[in-house]
Design a protein around this motif. Sequence first.
Motif, short mmCIF file in Angstrom:
data_model
loop_
_atom_site.label_atom_id
_atom_site.label_comp_id
_atom_site.label_asym_id
_atom_site.label_seq_id
_atom_site.Cartn_x
_atom_site.Cartn_y
_atom_site.Cartn_z
N ILE A 51 -39.26 3.02 -32.48
CA ILE A 51 -40.18 3.92 -32.27
C ILE A 51 -41.60 3.23 -32.54
O ILE A 51 -42.37 3.21 -31.58
CB ILE A 51 -40.03 5.02 -33.14
N VAL B 221 -44.61 5.98 -38.90
CA VAL B 221 -43.44 6.61 -38.62
C VAL B 221 -42.56 6.93 -39.81
O VAL B 221 -42.40 6.05 -40.59
CB VAL B 221 -42.43 5.50 -37.42
N LEU C 143 -41.64 7.05 -25.72
CA LEU C 143 -40.23 6.87 -26.24
C LEU C 143 -38.80 7.08 -25.46
O LEU C 143 -37.83 7.22 -26.08
CB LEU C 143 -40.12 7.95 -27.49
#
Length: 92
Positions: free
Chosen positions: A9, A24, A70
């Motif tokens: 990510i 994140v 993503l």
Amino acid sequence: MSGPVAREIEILLQEAFLPTRLDVINDSARHHGHSGDDGSGESHFTVVIESAAFVGKSRVDRQRMVNRALGDIPGNRVHALAIRAFAPNEAD
């Protein structure tokens, strides 16, 4: 230490947005045993991202941009993804 999904990510968002801030956050432990907990320890995340790419974009457009960047991660490899996307100098 972050797991492989969290690292992926981070890499994808760094490449797509050149963010001035990127957090994140793995929220999976808070959802242990709940729906969507696959036992991997990487099923629920919050992303806080600040990037010039979000200037002039609505909240929904920003979320779509992050989800697009993503690929198959949201909804497939990750059960839940909360996105807080900001342009520089916006209040957090």
